[in-house]
Design a protein around this motif. Structure first.
Motif, PDB file in Angstrom:
ATOM      1  N   ARG A 664       0.831  -1.207   0.000  1.00 32.69           N
ATOM      2  CA  ARG A 664       0.000   0.000   0.000  1.00 32.69           C
ATOM      3  C   ARG A 664       0.864   1.255   0.000  1.00 32.69           C
ATOM      4  NH1 ARG A 664      -1.464   2.972   4.302  1.00 32.69           N
ATOM      5  NH2 ARG A 664      -0.692   1.350   5.715  1.00 32.69           N
ATOM      6  N   ALA A 668       1.435   4.203  -3.108  1.00 31.25           N
ATOM      7  CA  ALA A 668       1.332   5.651  -2.921  1.00 31.25           C
ATOM      8  C   ALA A 668       2.621   6.360  -3.331  1.00 31.25           C
ATOM      9  CB  ALA A 668       0.999   5.970  -1.464  1.00 31.25           C
ATOM     10  N   HIS A 669       3.758   5.684  -3.098  1.00 33.87           N
ATOM     11  CA  HIS A 669       5.049   6.303  -3.407  1.00 33.87           C
ATOM     12  C   HIS A 669       5.309   6.298  -4.912  1.00 33.87           C
ATOM     13  CE1 HIS A 669       9.128   7.644  -2.756  1.00 33.87           C
ATOM     14  NE2 HIS A 669       9.597   6.628  -3.464  1.00 33.87           N
ATOM     15  N   ALA A 671       3.216   6.381  -7.491  1.00 32.37           N
ATOM     16  CA  ALA A 671       1.951   6.650  -8.175  1.00 32.37           C
ATOM     17  C   ALA A 671       2.192   6.802  -9.673  1.00 32.37           C
ATOM     18  CB  ALA A 671       1.319   7.922  -7.610  1.00 32.37           C
TER      19      ALA A 671
END
Length: 785
Positions: A664, A668-669, A671
């Motif tokens: 997860r 996010a890192h 993207a």
């Protein structure tokens, strides 16, 4: 900052340099600050200053004058003939200025720090020599430093009453930059850097004095040594290749002892002659010099003066005359006087046993402009190979930038011999994760002109860093062991992330960081516990420290991975901070106990019967292969689980893959770039619970009908449900919702009537139907019809 180019200096040399009159250098301006009438009104004008480094001006020096005498002339001055000796610098001025401006000093204002430091050394040397030679201090002159700024004329005068210099010492100390010229100076600088040795350039070469030319066009040094009956004046100009030395004959300018340095500032640098700015620079850089430093400041006091009556206020007719009362008003009377600027004594030089907690807290608040007392402080002296004193503090709270751990801080103030050097550090004295520590470090071993390069390469600094870090951890450990538990709760709320970052960046200090970490757990959801407490609560046969990383405590405690561990009463740490998982993975061990992620495959929980587990795996082997064939590349394998008791299945991460929490965070890192995440998806392991009714039903379907559509759809839905319950994110949430609705339709079909019947009922008219009455014959009780 002013820089003198080599081309401009070469041009000066070609044109013969600046013009020097072969006569006595003109006396100091009558408007010089020391000749102000205000200075004579309230103080003794016989207080003077001296410029003399204890390393510069050693008596009985073994080396001979290195500056070449250029010429000797004489001229009339005050009806007396005073010889003026002219000398040529041995070192090239262009290389000197280039070195000073570009290599040694990052800002111009340090010139005052350097000159005050040299004056302090001269006073130190006089005090030292007076023990064995009392005649040196026979003149009852106080040991102090006085600085006077003439803002209108751009002149600064620095005076001390130290050891002073003789004629020979003037030539030796101010006539040459290095013992064998600039080449040797640069070579010594390079050699000392290569060897990692102490670059004490100030004491060895006298570069500190030449910092005066950063802001001055001309510098005059008047000095009187108690070893000589005469006073001499050294004068030099910026960018010039020569200097002059003459005897002082003006009785009004004679010094009983010491040295007076007069700086004639450049046009662009006359701002430094502001008395308020001088005072501010002294407080910033030289606040803790052991001798009193006085600055010439404007002061004022309030007094009452008489005022005339207002003629418009006439007496009323018929009023009796009253006794006249003189009217006064308050006015501020201005005057100039000496004011001691360095009144604060260095607390770190005192014995720690004699300093109270209130004094430490007051020093902390005043030094770092804080309004809250610190959580803890430590005061220590390090002796041996490297000697320094320090006072360190743990602030009560962060300045509001706790997430920006990579910012440079100004929390450590470095002093050398009580002279402030810098507070702009980026990991030289403390690692980045301990940047919240505030304090003062005072060393006698570092050079005054310490630069960023020297800090990074100096062996002394490396030793200082190790000891400072150790003391900082001891201070934090003291907070954690305090009887007041709230102190460490406050510390952890503010600086917990800093220590977790230390687990990642500082492998050498893992043993110091690990006991300070705090986490929630399956047995302590409301109060954080430390690793020591966890180890104490471990079961006798437990060999590992179990943990799970999740978004929150709520999601962690409801995960299916916990089921079997809770049955066995095994405690699991909840890592709910994004940095927690990486920090724990870097620790690897604590007290020989390995950290184990319960969401990874091959979790060993010490199963009671290995034979029973082997039988179950053999029995469900074909079912696992069937499920793997249906799921395809979505999973790496399908296995019988030993961690489930209530859930039908779970999706475990591969042994060397990302956990659901890490996946997860990486999504996010990264993207917009899913290539990293897609690779890790294929490493998941689908584990089934052989005791769950759903799995037993699929096991029966595997035996009877491998192509049953309902069974295959159940496998798909089972995988999607495990994906969500295990913390992963489904690729197509809408498709998952459709599968759930379909299964719900199948389960609820015909349970409360057909959907069509219900629809027809809703569409029927609401008017009641007419029913004819039916005649029923009366039957007596006990008879049958």
């Amino acid at each position: 900052m002013h820089r003198l180019s080599r081309r401009s200096v070469s041009g000066i040399f070609r044109n013969g340099g600046f013009h020097h009159r072969n006569a006595v250098v003109s006396s100091l301006s009558s408007t010089s600050p020391l000749n102000h009438p205000e200075a004579e009104r309230k103080t003794d004008n016989k207080r003077y200053s001296s410029f003399a480094s204890s390393k510069f001006y050693a008596s009985g020096s073994s080396f001979t004058p290195l500056a070449r005498r250029y010429e000797s002339t004489a001229a009339a001055s005050d009806s007396s003939s005073v010889p003026v000796e002219k000398y040529e610098y041995q070192a090239e001025v262009s290389r000197l200025m280039d070195l000073i401006v570009n290599s040694l000093y990052s800002n111009k204002e340090v010139f005052l720090r350097e000159l005050i430091s040299n004056a302090s050394d001269a006073l130190d040397k006089l005090r030292f020599l007076s023990v064995t030679q009392p005649e040196l201090s026979k003149d009852a002159v106080e040991l102090d430093i006085r600085i006077q700024a003439d803002k209108d004329n751009g002149i600064i005068t620095i005076t001390d009453t130290g050891i002073g210099m003789t004629h020979q010492e003037l030539v030796e100390c101010l006539g040459t930059i290095a013992q064998s010229g600039t080449a040797k100076f640069l070579k010594a600088l390079k050699d000392s850097k290569d060897a990692g040795a102490d670059n004490n350039l100030i004491g060895q070469f006298g570069v500190g004095f030449y910092s005066a030319f950063l802001v001055s066009d001309k510098v005059a040094v008047a000095t009187k040594s108690p070893k000589s009956d005469k006073q001499y004046v050294w004068e030099g100009e910026a960018n010039a290749s020569t200097y002059t030395i003459r005897e002082e004959t003006d009785p009004e300018k004679l010094l009983p002892r010491g040295t007076r340095i007069t700086l004639y500032l450049k046009r662009d640098d006359k701002k430094f002659a502001d008395p308020e700015r001088v005072q501010k620079l002294v407080k910033n850089y030289s606040q803790f010099v052991s001798f009193p430093i006085y600055t010439w400041q404007e002061k004022g006091y309030t007094k009452e003066v008489e005022v005339d009556d207002d003629p418009s206020e006439a007496k009323k007719d018929g009023e009796e005359e009253q006794t006249e009362k003189k009217k006064t008003k308050k006015v501020v009377e201005r005057y100039w006087d000496w004011e001691q600027t360095n009144e604060t004594q260095p607390l770190w030089l005192r014995n720690p046993k004699e300093v109270t907690t209130e004094e430490y807290n007051e020093f902390y608040r005043n030094t770092f402009n804080e309004y809250l007392d610190p959580l803890a402080s430590t005061h220590f002296t390090t002796e041996g190979e490297v000697e320094f004193r320090s006072v360190l503090y743990v602030p009560t709270m962060t300045p509001g930038q706790d997430d920006k751990l990579d910012l440079k801080t100004k929390n450590i103030r470095l002093y050398v011999k009580r002279v402030f050097i810098s507070n702009d550090f980026d990991g030289e004295l403390f690692p980045r994760y301990l940047s919240f520590i505030k304090g003062v470090v005072d060393s006698n071993d570092l050079p005054l002109n310490v630069s960023r390069e020297i800090l990074q390469e100096s062996r002394i600094v490396r030793i200082m860093r190790k000891r400072l870090v150790k003391k900082a951890f001891d201070m934090i450990l003291g907070i954690s062991m305090s009887e007041n538990k709230d102190d460490y709760v406050t510390f952890w709320e503010n600086y917990g992330k800093h220590l977790k970052l230390g687990c990642i960046e500082d492998h050498d200090n893992h043993k110091r960081i690990a006991p300070l970490l705090r986490f929630f757990s399956s047995q302590s959801e409301d109060e954080m516990i430390g690793l020591d407490e966890y180890v104490e609560n471990m079961k006798p046969d437990q060999n590992d420290i179990y943990y799970i990383a999740s978004e929150s405590v709520t999601s962690a405690k409801n995960t299916p991975f916990l089921e079997k561990l809770l049955e066995k009463d095994l405690e699991v740490l909840f890592l709910v901070d994004p940095i927690d998982e990486v920090a724990i993975q870097n620790l690897k061990l604590y007290k020989d106990k390995k950290f184990v992620d319960i969401t990874k495959e091959d979790l060993d929980l010490g199963v009671e019967s290995e034979e029973k587990l082997t039988e179950v795996k053999q029995e469900f082997g074909k079912t696992c292969d069937w499920i793997k064939k249906r799921l395809g590349d979505k999973v790496a394998s399908v296995q019988v689980s030993n961690r489930l008791s209530a859930s039908p299945c779970v999706l475990a991460a591969g042994k060397f893959g990302w956990s659901a929490n890490m996946e997860r965070l990486m999504k996010a890192h990264h993207a917009g770039n899913s290539s990293h995440v897609d690779f890790m998806k294929s490493r998941r392991v689908f584990e089934i619970n052989p005791d769950h009714p759903i799995i037993t039903s699929l096991h029966a379907a595997c035996k009877n009908d491998l192509e049953n559509e309902d069974a295959l759809r159940a496998i798909d839905l089972l995988y999607d449900a495990a994906l969500v319950s295990s913390g992963f994110t489904p690729d197509n949430p809408a498709q998952l919702g459709g599968k759930i609705y379909e299964m719900m339709g199948m389960a609820l079909s015909n349970k409360w009537g057909s959907p069509l019947d219900a629809q027809q009922i809703r569409q029927q008219p609401q008017t009641p139907e007419t029913v004819e009455a039916e005649i029923v014959e009366t039957v007596e009780a006990g008879t049958q019809k």
